[in-house]
Write an enzyme that holds these catalytic residues in place. Structure first.
Site, mmCIF file in Angstrom:
data_model
loop_
_atom_site.group_PDB
_atom_site.id
_atom_site.type_symbol
_atom_site.label_atom_id
_atom_site.label_comp_id
_atom_site.label_asym_id
_atom_site.label_seq_id
_atom_site.Cartn_x
_atom_site.Cartn_y
_atom_site.Cartn_z
ATOM 1 C CB SER A 15 66.240 72.624 44.272
ATOM 2 O OG SER A 15 67.247 73.413 43.752
ATOM 3 C CE1 TYR A 69 64.120 75.984 40.178
ATOM 4 C CE2 TYR A 69 66.450 74.842 40.686
ATOM 5 C CZ TYR A 69 64.657 75.187 41.157
ATOM 6 O OH TYR A 69 64.196 73.925 41.137
HETATM 7 C C1 8X3 Z 1 67.588 71.948 40.277
HETATM 8 C C2 8X3 Z 1 69.291 71.980 40.573
HETATM 9 O O1 8X3 Z 1 71.598 72.689 39.876
HETATM 10 O O2 8X3 Z 1 69.225 72.959 38.655
HETATM 11 O O3 8X3 Z 1 66.918 72.170 41.084
HETATM 12 O O4 8X3 Z 1 69.621 74.133 40.315
HETATM 13 S S1 8X3 Z 1 69.534 73.017 39.829
#
Ligand code: 8X3
Length: 259
Positions: free
Chosen positions: A144, A157
């Site tokens: 990502s 994340y």
């Molecule tokens: C998804 C992109 O901007 O939500 O992997 O982190 S974000």
């Protein structure tokens, strides 16, 4: 333009994790259309079975195999069932929550590390011997833009995606000289049915806000197209890292919204 490579018999099987929806499902469809026999894995058996049926009905080849990538024993068992594999697309994962570091739930952090990072590690370790034996293997890590820069509220994340990026980079260094490519695809804002909804635990209003006013977020097909393109380059061409975003997104924190 270089023509897409025709996969050899030994490398014609592609395993896709998280194939029950979004980028994973779209990637499975596109790899199948490109001539790969796709093995669809995800926890939701009904979803991958329906997708396998759809792909087979279209004249391509797909098999569904229910699998939780965080369950190492199950992953090892999977690897003994599929000894001939040419492509592994590590797509399973996702985000949970958008809390600041000060108050984020450590359980969310742990879960995200397990699904995104350890899931990728489990599958890659288990299938690396088969990928190498194919003589022309490819590991794809769907990371990502969160693996390449941070943003407020993204920390758990972002940390997991940075770890996935590091896994890909380190593996590429360690296996150089072996017939396996390591490709990282890093998408930015992609509008899928589930990503934002899962992140916000089913809160549709919060999920919709992520894409509010953005003219054209990327679709799962846009990302799948990029994955299929990278995988079908000739064997000697390794797309190390490909970052893709919608035109309306200049960075993780700079998004044009027409409100
Ligand atoms: C998804 C992109 O901007 O939500 O992997 O982190 S974000």
């Amino acid at each position: 333009m270089t023509a897409p490579a025709t996969p050899s018999a030994a490398s014609r099987i592609a395993v896709v994790t998280g194939a029950s929806s979004g980028i994973g499902a779209a990637t499975a469809r596109q790899l199948a259309a490109a001539g790969y026999r796709v093995v669809l894995t995800a926890r939701r058996k009904d979803r991958i079975e329906a997708l396998a049926e759809e792909i087979n009905a279209a004249g391509h080849a797909a098999t569904a195999y229910p699998l939780d990538v965080t369950d190492r024993a199950a992953v090892d068992e999977f690897a003994t069932a599929f000894r001939t594999v040419g492509v592994l697309v590590n797509n399973a994962g996702g985000a949970l929550g958008s809390d600041p570091v000060a108050t984020g739930d450590p359980e969310d952090w742990r879960r995200m590390y397990e699904t995104n990072v350890l899931g990728t590690l489990n599958m890659t370790q288990a299938l690396l011997p088969a990928l190498t034996a194919s003589g022309d293997g490819t590991v794809v890590v769907v990371s990502s833009t969160a693996g390449h820069g941070t943003y407020e509220g993204g920390a758990g994340y972002v940390a997991a995606k940075h770890a996935e990026h590091v896994l890909a980079e380190t593996l590429r260094l360690e296996i150089v000289g072996q017939p396996v490519r390591v490709i990282e695809i890093a998408p930015g804002m992609v509008k899928t049915d589930e990503f934002a909804l899962t992140r916000f635990r089913g809160d549709e209003e919060k999920a919709a806000k992520v894409y509010q006013g953005v003219a054209e977020p990327l679709t799962a097909d846009d990302v799948a197209d990029t994955i299929a393109w990278a995988v079908t380059r000739p064997s000697h061409v390794n797309v190390d890292l490909l970052v893709l975003r919608p035109r309306a997104q200049a960075s993780n924190t700079k998004v044009h919204r027409e409100l």
